[in-house]
Design a protein around this motif. Structure first.
Motif, PDB file in Angstrom:
ATOM      1  N   ASP A   1       0.860  -1.180   0.000  1.00  0.00           N
ATOM      2  CA  ASP A   1       0.000   0.000   0.000  1.00  0.00           C
ATOM      3  C   ASP A   1       0.901   1.236   0.000  1.00  0.00           C
ATOM      4  O   ASP A   1       1.321   1.716   1.036  1.00  0.00           O
ATOM      5  N   ASP A   2       1.227   1.718  -1.209  1.00  0.00           N
ATOM      6  CA  ASP A   2       2.121   2.863  -1.353  1.00  0.00           C
ATOM      7  C   ASP A   2       1.461   4.172  -0.936  1.00  0.00           C
ATOM      8  O   ASP A   2       2.143   5.140  -0.640  1.00  0.00           O
ATOM      9  N   VAL A   3       0.160   4.207  -0.915  1.00  0.00           N
ATOM     10  CA  VAL A   3      -0.542   5.453  -0.622  1.00  0.00           C
ATOM     11  C   VAL A   3      -0.224   5.925   0.797  1.00  0.00           C
ATOM     12  O   VAL A   3       0.086   7.091   1.028  1.00  0.00           O
ATOM     13  N   THR A   4      -0.254   5.029   1.758  1.00  0.00           N
ATOM     14  CA  THR A   4       0.013   5.444   3.139  1.00  0.00           C
ATOM     15  C   THR A   4       1.466   5.862   3.314  1.00  0.00           C
ATOM     16  O   THR A   4       1.760   6.833   4.003  1.00  0.00           O
ATOM     17  N   GLU A   5       2.392   5.109   2.672  1.00  0.00           N
ATOM     18  CA  GLU A   5       3.806   5.475   2.781  1.00  0.00           C
ATOM     19  C   GLU A   5       4.065   6.840   2.140  1.00  0.00           C
ATOM     20  O   GLU A   5       4.800   7.657   2.677  1.00  0.00           O
ATOM     21  N   THR A   6       3.458   7.071   0.982  1.00  0.00           N
ATOM     22  CA  THR A   6       3.637   8.342   0.293  1.00  0.00           C
ATOM     23  C   THR A   6       3.050   9.478   1.126  1.00  0.00           C
ATOM     24  O   THR A   6       3.658  10.543   1.251  1.00  0.00           O
ATOM     25  N   THR A   7       1.899   9.267   1.714  1.00  0.00           N
ATOM     26  CA  THR A   7       1.273  10.296   2.550  1.00  0.00           C
ATOM     27  C   THR A   7       2.144  10.626   3.750  1.00  0.00           C
ATOM     28  O   THR A   7       2.330  11.798   4.093  1.00  0.00           O
ATOM     29  N   GLN A   8       2.706   9.597   4.382  1.00  0.00           N
ATOM     30  CA  GLN A   8       3.579   9.834   5.539  1.00  0.00           C
ATOM     31  C   GLN A   8       4.834  10.608   5.119  1.00  0.00           C
ATOM     32  O   GLN A   8       5.282  11.511   5.822  1.00  0.00           O
TER      33      GLN A   8
ATOM     34  N   LYS B   1       5.989  14.371   6.409  1.00  0.00           N
ATOM     35  CA  LYS B   1       7.309  14.657   6.993  1.00  0.00           C
ATOM     36  C   LYS B   1       7.985  15.808   6.250  1.00  0.00           C
ATOM     37  O   LYS B   1       8.581  16.692   6.856  1.00  0.00           O
ATOM     38  N   ILE B   2       7.890  15.800   4.918  1.00  0.00           N
ATOM     39  CA  ILE B   2       8.509  16.861   4.121  1.00  0.00           C
ATOM     40  C   ILE B   2       7.847  18.203   4.413  1.00  0.00           C
ATOM     41  O   ILE B   2       8.525  19.228   4.580  1.00  0.00           O
ATOM     42  N   SER B   3       6.508  18.230   4.523  1.00  0.00           N
ATOM     43  CA  SER B   3       5.823  19.495   4.787  1.00  0.00           C
ATOM     44  C   SER B   3       6.171  20.014   6.172  1.00  0.00           C
ATOM     45  O   SER B   3       6.286  21.227   6.378  1.00  0.00           O
ATOM     46  N   ILE B   4       6.371  19.127   7.137  1.00  0.00           N
ATOM     47  CA  ILE B   4       6.793  19.563   8.476  1.00  0.00           C
ATOM     48  C   ILE B   4       8.179  20.197   8.404  1.00  0.00           C
ATOM     49  O   ILE B   4       8.424  21.245   9.002  1.00  0.00           O
ATOM     50  N   GLU B   5       9.075  19.579   7.659  1.00  0.00           N
ATOM     51  CA  GLU B   5      10.427  20.132   7.511  1.00  0.00           C
ATOM     52  C   GLU B   5      10.380  21.490   6.811  1.00  0.00           C
ATOM     53  O   GLU B   5      11.091  22.415   7.202  1.00  0.00           O
TER      54      GLU B   5
END
Length: 143
Positions: free
Chosen positions: A100-107, A111-115
């Motif tokens: 399930d790539d969708v959950t990994e991509t969302t996570q 993380k990138i948006s937090i950075e």
């Protein structure tokens, strides 16, 4: 006679002071006790509602578990359940797992948006510090 009235009134004043102080103390004690008991009743009713909700949820969960137990007693359902959840296969079957790539991509995006947000905050604070330093230096040169 005025002397006697004076003494009586002093005794009366002392008596009123003592009994008045005791009366006020007991009134405050009563009011405090009343408010404390009202708060306790409110808190207990709130706890009762929470416990009733938890009880209802547990009853629903128990019913669902009973249904699951009945389903697991069926051999065909049990075989399908084992195949889906534990990757068991029949003879001649191949198991292909899809990730399930969708959950990994969302996570990863989170993380990138937090950075990025952290970087904007750091840049903004740095710019503010520079502006404050320039303002202070301009003030000191103006004097």
């Amino acid at each position: 006679m005025s002397m006697a009235k004076q003494k009586v009134s002093n005794k009366t004043k002392k008596r009123l002071l003592v009994f008045g102080s005791l009366s006020i103390f007991f009134i405050f004690l009563f009011v405090f006790s009343l408010l404390y008991n009202i708060y306790t009743i409110y808190d207990l009713t709130k706890d009762k509602k929470n416990l009733e909700n938890s009880y209802l949820l547990l009853q629903e969960k128990a019913e669902q578990l009973k249904i699951d137990i009945e389903k697991l007693n069926d051999k065909e359902y049990l075989a399908n359940y084992a195949r889906e959840n534990y990757s068991y296969s029949k003879d001649g079957e191949y198991i292909i797992k899809l990730v399930d790539d969708v959950t990994e991509t969302t996570q990863t995006i989170d993380k990138i948006s937090i950075e990025i947000n952290k970087n904007y905050i750091i840049i903004g604070l740095s710019a503010l510090m520079i502006l404050i330093l320039v303002f202070v230096r301009a003030k000191s040169k103006a004097k």
